[in-house]
Design a protein around this motif. Structure first.
Motif, PDB file in Angstrom:
ATOM      1  N   GLY A   1       0.811  -1.210   0.000  1.00  0.00           N
ATOM      2  CA  GLY A   1       0.000   0.000   0.000  1.00  0.00           C
ATOM      3  C   GLY A   1       0.844   1.258   0.000  1.00  0.00           C
ATOM      4  N   ARG A  46      -7.160  -4.612  -2.281  1.00  0.00           N
ATOM      5  CA  ARG A  46      -6.867  -3.544  -1.325  1.00  0.00           C
ATOM      6  C   ARG A  46      -6.258  -2.327  -2.026  1.00  0.00           C
ATOM      7  NH1 ARG A  46      -4.307  -6.571   4.058  1.00  0.00           N
ATOM      8  NH2 ARG A  46      -6.200  -7.718   4.635  1.00  0.00           N
ATOM      9  N   GLN A  67      -7.873   1.473  -2.330  1.00  0.00           N
ATOM     10  CA  GLN A  67      -7.137   2.640  -1.856  1.00  0.00           C
ATOM     11  C   GLN A  67      -6.894   3.647  -2.978  1.00  0.00           C
ATOM     12  OE1 GLN A  67      -3.559   1.000  -0.191  1.00  0.00           O
ATOM     13  NE2 GLN A  67      -4.615  -0.064   1.462  1.00  0.00           N
ATOM     14  N   GLN A  68      -6.589   3.132  -4.181  1.00  0.00           N
ATOM     15  CA  GLN A  68      -6.254   4.003  -5.307  1.00  0.00           C
ATOM     16  C   GLN A  68      -6.985   3.522  -6.565  1.00  0.00           C
ATOM     17  OE1 GLN A  68      -1.721   3.619  -4.155  1.00  0.00           O
ATOM     18  NE2 GLN A  68      -1.921   5.250  -5.659  1.00  0.00           N
TER      19      GLN A  68
END
Length: 223
Positions: A38, A64, A68-69
């Motif tokens: 991350g 994940r 997040q992005q």
């Protein structure tokens, strides 16, 4: 210089692939596990991700990272060739490539992912008969010359899809981005809002040309 985060635990494949990419002018950060993925991904322009990794598997890591992005392109590079594996990977990844592979094909796919995005000028995005002024999001039907007014949730959904133009987004991603809470499997709220949105922006809502349904996954704005 384009920065690639490459996660591959096979040291022979990892060394060979990262070396080839560096020769092509990319800055490659190669890791053999998803530890700190991350943090590293925040500095990357693209991620290449193996599935079978020590610790967390690539599917979990990739999901994940995408949560997040959402704008970060992810390419899964795996020896797992089953259709179910590919479908699971494409729930979050922008491309899925199987091993063994040719470096020229990998390089070509990377270039496609880096180029992907809405074709627009400085302030205007054109989609079929729609003209969208950015960043304010004013939508005009060029067939009638009239402005199209969307409700709050319809507008948020459409803008979210536009920010990820051409990319397949899961229902979970869209719902959590717009409503800010976890998506419950079977919830029809998003489908209802998509239907009303299509009634406003599509010429023929029964055969949508702008917002496409990707069966079993979610939606995307037609590339």
């Amino acid at each position: 210089m384009t920065r690639i985060l490459y996660i591959e635990d096979d040291r022979d494949i990892g060394s060979w692939t990262s070396g080839d990419l560096e020769k092509r002018g990319y800055e490659v950060t190669w890791r053999t596990s998803g530890e700190h993925a991350g943090e590293l991904a925040r500095e990357a322009d693209l991620v290449i991700l193996d599935v079978m990794l020590p610790g967390l598997d690539g599917f979990t890591i990739g999901q994940r990272l995408k949560n997040q992005q959402p704008d970060l392109p992810i390419l899964v590079l795996s020896a797992r060739t089953a259709v179910d594996d590919k479908l699971q990977g494409l729930n979050f990844a922008d491309d899925y490539m199987t091993k063994p592979f040719h470096p020229e094909e990998l390089a070509a796919r990377i270039q496609v992912l880096l180029r992907r995005g809405p074709q627009r000028d400085e302030q205007t995005l054109t989609l079929e008969h729609l003209r969208v002024l950015l960043p304010g999001g004013q939508i005009t039907d060029t067939l009638t010359g009239e402005e199209i007014l969307l409700s709050g949730k319809q507008f948020q959904i459409f803008m979210y899809l536009l920010r990820h133009h051409g990319r397949v987004l899961t229902k979970e991603q869209i719902y959590e981005a717009v409503w800010g809470e976890p998506y419950l499997d079977g919830d029809k709220t998003l489908n209802v809002h998509i239907r009303y949105l299509r009634e406003k922006i599509e010429v023929d809502p029964s055969q949508p040309a702008i917002i496409q349904t990707v069966r079993g996954i979610g939606f995307r704005v037609k590339p």
